[in-house]
Design an enzyme around this catalytic site. Structure first.
Site, PDB file in Angstrom:
ATOM      1  N   LYS A 244       0.770  -1.194   0.127  1.00  0.00           N
ATOM      2  CA  LYS A 244       0.191  -0.039  -0.271  1.00  0.00           C
ATOM      3  C   LYS A 244       0.918   1.377   0.132  1.00  0.00           C
ATOM      4  O   LYS A 244       1.743   1.392   1.004  1.00  0.00           O
ATOM      5  CB  LYS A 244      -1.079  -0.129   1.339  1.00  0.00           C
ATOM      6  CG  LYS A 244      -1.646   1.216   1.514  1.00  0.00           C
ATOM      7  CD  LYS A 244      -2.509   1.141   2.581  1.00  0.00           C
ATOM      8  CE  LYS A 244      -3.260   2.570   2.951  1.00  0.00           C
ATOM      9  NZ  LYS A 244      -4.262   2.461   4.090  1.00  0.00           N
ATOM     10  N   LYS A 256     -10.192  12.810   8.431  1.00  0.00           N
ATOM     11  CA  LYS A 256      -9.630  12.434   9.800  1.00  0.00           C
ATOM     12  C   LYS A 256      -9.536  13.660  10.818  1.00  0.00           C
ATOM     13  O   LYS A 256      -9.502  14.613  10.267  1.00  0.00           O
ATOM     14  CB  LYS A 256      -8.254  12.023   9.747  1.00  0.00           C
ATOM     15  CG  LYS A 256      -8.156  10.411   8.918  1.00  0.00           C
ATOM     16  CD  LYS A 256      -6.794   9.800   8.889  1.00  0.00           C
ATOM     17  CE  LYS A 256      -6.524   8.725   8.356  1.00  0.00           C
ATOM     18  NZ  LYS A 256      -7.319   7.550   9.110  1.00  0.00           N
ATOM     19  N   ASP A 267       1.523   6.246   5.782  1.00  0.00           N
ATOM     20  CA  ASP A 267       0.708   5.221   4.962  1.00  0.00           C
ATOM     21  C   ASP A 267       1.128   4.431   3.675  1.00  0.00           C
ATOM     22  O   ASP A 267       0.562   3.962   3.112  1.00  0.00           O
ATOM     23  CB  ASP A 267      -0.606   5.849   4.796  1.00  0.00           C
ATOM     24  CG  ASP A 267      -1.782   5.000   4.778  1.00  0.00           C
ATOM     25  OD1 ASP A 267      -1.767   4.225   5.493  1.00  0.00           O
ATOM     26  OD2 ASP A 267      -2.854   5.374   4.534  1.00  0.00           O
ATOM     27  N   GLU A 328      -9.362   3.656   2.296  1.00  0.00           N
ATOM     28  CA  GLU A 328      -8.923   3.846   0.769  1.00  0.00           C
ATOM     29  C   GLU A 328      -8.212   2.843   0.645  1.00  0.00           C
ATOM     30  O   GLU A 328      -7.932   2.632  -0.865  1.00  0.00           O
ATOM     31  CB  GLU A 328      -8.321   5.224   0.621  1.00  0.00           C
ATOM     32  CG  GLU A 328      -7.105   5.392   1.144  1.00  0.00           C
ATOM     33  CD  GLU A 328      -6.842   5.255   2.521  1.00  0.00           C
ATOM     34  OE1 GLU A 328      -7.713   5.493   3.344  1.00  0.00           O
ATOM     35  OE2 GLU A 328      -5.739   4.835   2.960  1.00  0.00           O
ATOM     36  N   ARG A 330      -7.833  -0.435   0.734  1.00  0.00           N
ATOM     37  CA  ARG A 330      -8.293  -1.659   0.053  1.00  0.00           C
ATOM     38  C   ARG A 330      -8.609  -1.639  -1.357  1.00  0.00           C
ATOM     39  O   ARG A 330      -8.446  -2.316  -1.797  1.00  0.00           O
ATOM     40  CB  ARG A 330      -9.417  -2.187   1.264  1.00  0.00           C
ATOM     41  CG  ARG A 330     -10.452  -1.539   1.146  1.00  0.00           C
ATOM     42  CD  ARG A 330     -11.517  -1.776   2.455  1.00  0.00           C
ATOM     43  NE  ARG A 330     -10.721  -1.275   3.672  1.00  0.00           N
ATOM     44  CZ  ARG A 330     -11.201  -1.337   4.843  1.00  0.00           C
ATOM     45  NH1 ARG A 330     -12.189  -2.155   5.025  1.00  0.00           N
ATOM     46  NH2 ARG A 330     -10.643  -0.934   5.988  1.00  0.00           N
TER      47      ARG A 330
HETATM   48  N1  BES Z   1      -4.281   4.223   7.145  1.00  0.00           N
HETATM   49  C1  BES Z   1      -5.543   4.119   7.610  1.00  0.00           C
HETATM   50  C2  BES Z   1      -5.158   3.171   8.858  1.00  0.00           C
HETATM   51  C3  BES Z   1      -4.268   3.419  10.094  1.00  0.00           C
HETATM   52  C4  BES Z   1      -4.636   3.985  10.940  1.00  0.00           C
HETATM   53  C5  BES Z   1      -2.724   3.084  10.086  1.00  0.00           C
HETATM   54  C6  BES Z   1      -3.894   4.154  12.192  1.00  0.00           C
HETATM   55  C7  BES Z   1      -2.131   3.507  11.205  1.00  0.00           C
HETATM   56  C8  BES Z   1      -2.647   3.971  12.180  1.00  0.00           C
HETATM   57  C9  BES Z   1      -6.502   3.633   6.785  1.00  0.00           C
HETATM   58  O1  BES Z   1      -6.360   4.023   5.406  1.00  0.00           O
HETATM   59  C10 BES Z   1      -7.683   3.925   7.394  1.00  0.00           C
HETATM   60  O2  BES Z   1      -8.055   4.974   7.649  1.00  0.00           O
HETATM   61  N2  BES Z   1      -8.608   2.876   7.973  1.00  0.00           N
HETATM   62  C11 BES Z   1      -9.723   3.125   8.545  1.00  0.00           C
HETATM   63  C12 BES Z   1     -10.653   2.196   8.078  1.00  0.00           C
HETATM   64  C13 BES Z   1     -12.266   2.349   8.604  1.00  0.00           C
HETATM   65  C14 BES Z   1     -12.680   3.806   7.889  1.00  0.00           C
HETATM   66  C15 BES Z   1     -12.967   1.281   8.454  1.00  0.00           C
HETATM   67  C16 BES Z   1      -9.510   3.109  10.273  1.00  0.00           C
HETATM   68  O3  BES Z   1      -8.873   2.050  10.494  1.00  0.00           O
HETATM   69  O4  BES Z   1      -9.867   3.840  10.737  1.00  0.00           O
HETATM   70 ZN    ZN Z   2      -4.617   4.566   4.877  1.00  0.00          ZN
HETATM   71 MN    MN Z   3      -7.531   5.876   5.640  1.00  0.00          MN
END
Ligand code: BES
Ligand code: ZN
Ligand code: MN
Length: 477
Positions: A244, A256, A267, A328, A330
């Protein structure tokens, strides 16, 4: 810094510094040979040094010309490679910001051929620092390091290559988001010798039906790219590694919170690991056929951004309903996986992604989530992980998780809610590997650390380079 084996009598060493190992209950014989005594020099009431795990004691030899760093390894019966790595790493960190130019490393001599490898590898990881953007650099004056070992120099050289690739990955992943762009990844990829490289851009995403790449990159200012690099001969089916590469994840329209949003420059850790591994494959001229794929884009909001409620059609024809533009990763991985699987017909597929916060909550910062569809491949990755410092723990993808991401308006939706967030993300990706042996590693917790979560001195604040060694061990097996 040069690392070479030391072949002379230990007591003849004149290096400025020496690292000397101690168990709590026994002195390893190389240390006995060096010191000429068979108990911990005392008194303990003065030194405080008992050989406890991770203890480091600095002292000078009788002539006052040589510094000794005594390292505690704990009880011999509880000794493990990780004890070795963490304890030596504590000793090595004393060499940073010191004026020491040469050092001899004495090993405990467990008869384990990996000691010399670990000693060199961990040294390079420990003295690493990301100071490209600092006017005051961390000084490491160390020029020559000797390792007292009967092993071949080649083992040390390999360890150095693996560590260099890991530090290369760290450097990429640590880049600020406006510097570590998809274009920068392309530049770095083109610098690696002997690789075949293909770069797809937005026009290609649209033309080829990569709706995930197209959607997520719609409001990006930096040109999005899918970079495909290939190492080795194409007569054998390749191993495919996908990472990714969100160069900054603002969350998009599902934006966020502002606090700690800076951390979302990490990321791109998955893609950074892929590039580090490909560099390693090239440096070591690995006799393996490997395809590395890096879907790279920013995830930003904007008037033209993709929106919650949108439906995207991926490369393999499956559609996904976007419930959160912050899920995003996935969406871009879906296209990368489906494209790679179709084009390269790989024997095994491994993806690495900082995919979910849920995985961090479940497993913390020192264990990556492992999911997949093939027992044999999962076992191989677990075996590789036992050899590297990078821990993994299996999480299930079962029919309940699969049901959780069914959509009423599309084939699947991009989030199944908070519950089982890491597993539903895995279930999403499963749709795009066409039944090929596949392992997904959620490295959201392990790919980078804050100082408070760093478990060992070889893990700096920021990117850890997680996965480079793991995949190296996997490919070697
Ligand atoms: N890049 C983030 C995941 C992440 C969160 C990595 C915290 C490291 C620390 C990912 O793109 C994301 O935002 N995931 C969301 C998914 C949700 C919206 C289903 C998450 O984990 O909150
Ligand atoms: Zn992300
Ligand atoms: Mn995200």
């Amino acid at each position: 810094m040069e690392i070479v084996r030391f072949e002379e009598e230990l007591s003849k060493s004149k290096t400025e510094a020496v690292i000397v190992p101690f168990y709590e209950d026994r002195i390893p014989s190389p240390a006995v040979e060096f010191l000429g005594i068979d108990r911990i020099p005392g008194p303990v009431s003065v030194t405080g040094f008992t050989g406890k795990k991770g203890q480091v004691f600095r002292t000078m030899d009788a002539t006052g010309n040589q510094m000794q760093l005594w390292v505690g390894l704990g009880r011999e019966s509880e000794y493990s490679p990780e004890t070795f790595r963490r304890s030596y790493s504590s000793a090595y960190s004393c060499l940073r910001n010191s004026k020491i130019r040469e050092c001899l490393i004495i090993l405990p001599g467990t008869g384990n051929a990996d000691e010399a490898f670990e000693a060199a590898y961990i040294l390079k990881l420990t003295v690493y620092s990301f100071d490209e953007f600092r006017s005051e650099k961390t000084s490491v004056d160390l020029k020559k390091v000797y390792i007292a070992t009967g092993e071949r120099q080649e083992i040390i050289d390999r360890a150095v290559s693996v560590a260099d690739a890991t530090n290369f990955t760290r450097n990429l992943a640590n880049l600020p988001p406006s510097r570590g762009t998809p274009s920068l990844f392309e530049d770095r990829a083109r610098e690696i010798r002997g690789l075949k490289i293909t770069v797809l851009g937005r026009d290609d995403f649209i033309r080829m039906g990569m709706g995930g790449m197209e959607g997520v990159s719609r409001a990006a200012k930096e040109p999005a790219k899918m970079i495909i690099i290939e190492h080795g001969s194409s007569d054998e089916k390749p191993v495919m590694i996908v990472g990714k590469g969100i160069t900054f994840d603002s969350g998009g329209i599902s934006i966020k919170p502002a606090d700690n949003m800076d951390e979302m420059k990490f990321d791109k850790c998955g893609a950074s690991t892929v590039l580090g591994l490909m560099k390693l494959a090239s440096d070591l001229k690995l006799r393996k056929h490997i395809v590395g794929i890096m879907p790279l884009t920013e995830n930003l909001p904007g008037g033209n951004a993709y929106k919650p409620g949108d439906i995207l059609k991926h490369y393999n024809g499956k559609t996904s309903e976007v419930l959160s533009t912050d899920a995003e990763g996935r969406l871009i991985l879906a296209d990368a996986l489906a494209y790679g699987v179709e084009k390269y017909n790989p024997v095994a597929v491994i993806d690495l992604a900082t995919l979910t916060g849920a995985c961090v909550i479940a497993l913390g910062n020192n264990i990556a989530g492992l999911m997949g569809n093939d027992r044999d491949l999962k076992e191989k990755i677990k075996k590789a992980s036992e050899r590297s410092w990078e821990k993994v723990w299996e999480m299930p993808i079962d029919d309940d998780f699969r049901d959780q991401i069914k959509s009423e308006v599309a084939d699947i939706k991009n989030t199944g809610g908070k519950e089982g967030g890491a597993e539903t993300a895995g279930a999403f990706l499963e749709h795009f590997v066409n039944g090929r042996p596949w392992v997904h590693l959620d490295i959201a917790g392990t790919a980078w650390t804050q100082t408070k979560t760093a478990k060992a001195d070889y893990l700096p604040k920021g990117a850890t380079g997680f996965g480079v060694r793991l995949l190296y061990e996997f490919l070697g097996s």
